[in-house]
Design an enzyme around this catalytic site. Sequence first.
Site, PDB file in Angstrom:
ATOM      1  N   LYS A 150     -20.797 -17.853 -35.325  1.00  0.00           N
ATOM      2  CA  LYS A 150     -20.487 -17.918 -36.718  1.00  0.00           C
ATOM      3  C   LYS A 150     -21.229 -17.008 -37.557  1.00  0.00           C
ATOM      4  O   LYS A 150     -20.958 -17.129 -38.912  1.00  0.00           O
ATOM      5  CB  LYS A 150     -20.835 -19.531 -37.315  1.00  0.00           C
ATOM      6  CG  LYS A 150     -19.520 -20.428 -36.627  1.00  0.00           C
ATOM      7  CD  LYS A 150     -19.905 -21.835 -37.194  1.00  0.00           C
ATOM      8  CE  LYS A 150     -18.722 -22.785 -36.582  1.00  0.00           C
ATOM      9  NZ  LYS A 150     -19.046 -23.210 -35.381  1.00  0.00           N
ATOM     10  N   PHE A 175     -16.249 -31.654 -39.316  1.00  0.00           N
ATOM     11  CA  PHE A 175     -16.571 -32.147 -40.578  1.00  0.00           C
ATOM     12  C   PHE A 175     -16.265 -33.758 -40.248  1.00  0.00           C
ATOM     13  O   PHE A 175     -14.933 -34.022 -40.169  1.00  0.00           O
ATOM     14  CB  PHE A 175     -15.766 -31.319 -41.645  1.00  0.00           C
ATOM     15  CG  PHE A 175     -16.442 -31.113 -42.915  1.00  0.00           C
ATOM     16  CD1 PHE A 175     -15.645 -31.281 -43.941  1.00  0.00           C
ATOM     17  CD2 PHE A 175     -17.931 -30.832 -42.866  1.00  0.00           C
ATOM     18  CE1 PHE A 175     -16.278 -30.857 -45.136  1.00  0.00           C
ATOM     19  CE2 PHE A 175     -18.420 -30.309 -44.282  1.00  0.00           C
ATOM     20  CZ  PHE A 175     -17.700 -30.497 -45.257  1.00  0.00           C
TER      21      PHE A 175
END
Lengths: 406, 291
Positions: free
Chosen positions: A329, A393
């Site tokens: 990322k 999440f």
Amino acid sequence: MNKDDAIWITGVGAGTPLGNTYQTVADQVLAGRSCARSITEFDVSRHVSKIFAPIEPVPIPSAWNESAFRLLDPLEQLHLWCATQALQDAGWWDRRREIRLGLVLGIGGEWLRTWEVDMHRGGNRALDPQQDQESMLDAVQRQLGLAGPAITIAAACASGNYALAQARRWLTMGWVDVCVAGACNLHVTPMSLAGFGNVGALSQRNNDPPRASRPFDMDRDGFVMGEGGALFVLEHAAQARRRGARAYAEFAGFGASSDASHMVIPSDDPGPAAQAMRAALADAAVNAGDIDYINAHATSTPLADTAEARVLQTVLGDDVRKIPVSSTKSMTGHLLSASAAVEALFCVIALDRQAIPPTINLDNPDPTCDLLHVPHHARSQAVSITASNSFGFGGSNTCLILRKVA
Amino acid sequence: MASIHDNPSAAAPPNSPECAIRAFGVVEATHAQISELRNKPHQRHLLPAKLLKYADDQTVVAVAAVLHAIHDGNLQERTLADWGVVAGPRFLGRDAVAGSMERFRRRGALGVSPVHIPYLSLHAVSGMVSLALRIHGPNVGVGGARTSMTDALLTGLTLQQEHRLPGVFVVISAWDPEPTARNAPETERAICRAVSLVLMPGEQDSHGLKLRIHPGAPTPGETDVKRTVAAPPSLMDLAQFLAKCSDPRQPQTWCYPWCWNGHMEITRAAGSLVAAPEATDIHDVGPARAA
């Protein structure tokens, strides 16, 4: 597991900030290229974060008419590009209607995006259900001419891993002969950027986008949203071997758990996520010390990176000092529901190229993230087993184990 | 090149997995009733205060249905930590997103709530159930549109079997009809419906109900793609079937067509008497109300 019972990845299709072909993505991720830049596509004057990592324009698949393809929704274009690429790569494209072919797509916020995009175009689709006759899955299946089992599956950032696991499940149950699975996401929109920014999750290093995504670094301040996706072709090893297919990797193991702690903030208890990793290792019949590379979820947020480091320390024990860990990322940003799929691709690349992608921007490692980092530059080494963590999440934890096919 | 017909997986018949349905819960609520459920989704099962404060309406009703299923199956004292959750909402958050977009139009980026994405994404329902019940097993959202019911049943059953979970909560939800303009008459009459099934392995059932999936096989040369069969059963059909399970005169099988001439079915064993679901409050659909 009997070697004939194994499930192999035999085709890859990708559309990522690092490129739109397997070779390009592999070259760029090992080169340590940052893909983040300032957003110019829409007004961000009132957004706290003004940067993202976009994909390049989606190429036209060879089987499609250019003008017709360009009329499609961009997310549909991306899915079709990745699926067509993967099936062509695996050698199944021309025979896709002759076999039992399944489709599993990881899509987390399909309707949030659809309704918002429509609003920006002046539409009212959110309040007119009659306009929602066809889902993205329906459209992709229709465009590809498929009639087999197909589902959309979502677990936030872990969606792609769940999609791959579902594909394996259908294959082992004998429901399909081949399965296309993965995830794509084009959800960098004005409202999603605002939503994540207002929750405090995004980097505000707006004056230096290429250096904003810095997982495990002391100066990390949030993630950079990214776009893209990857789809894979999975099939039984016996079948792949008989037809002389390329084996990118074996799907060796999968584990999943839930934090059950908070809808947004990761748990500070490493137990549930560690459970997911251990389940994956058990599924793959390997020990933690057998892992050659870990692609961390590590998004570049202060809390989550430290939490994951704790998980890795818990699972690996003393081996934490021997097993290299990196967060890609740092280059691509966070592709949200597509991140697990794209990071599975990076693990495939590590197995193929026998090299570990780096964590770029790791200038000053956070002491709370005491791991064997691969800072700035890729590292050549023998890689036979990879582990890819994706912790969604809201606390949906997954770990995917891939193994090099001998 | 070897023929596909040499594939050993094609030679062996595909698995037709099945599991027991230990319990179920059905909840229907109007907009006004959802406000009550948001504070107290079940009369006897308390949740942390304000847990559902930001949850979408479908999430609220789904949680209520799961709680009803728990009590229907007398699972209140059981440890659920290793269970799984699969949720199949249909167009989750349509009304809430419309409101968010209106605020965005007026206030720009500052008008987007921090809970917009985490509470309206496809995984939000399963995540909330997991959170409410402290479930640490897998939780996923599936479908999201017209095939949510199929996808949830399919995924719940296969998830339970692959991971050898002690149980899986499957919850399917939808508005009927879907909300349009907020003050439209049909919106005020709309019902949010959620059906929750408790899937468990083998014979651990108290309802005599089983879920089974028959995968079917493609017709050679078939090119016409029909992902959904014309007029498949609706969520209301499923709810009514379950609600009438205590009546031995009612049909024993609920069938949902699937791809390749396959199907999913819920069957009630001949001669079994399914206990009527607990009737607790106006939100619960019992046999009398569904008649």
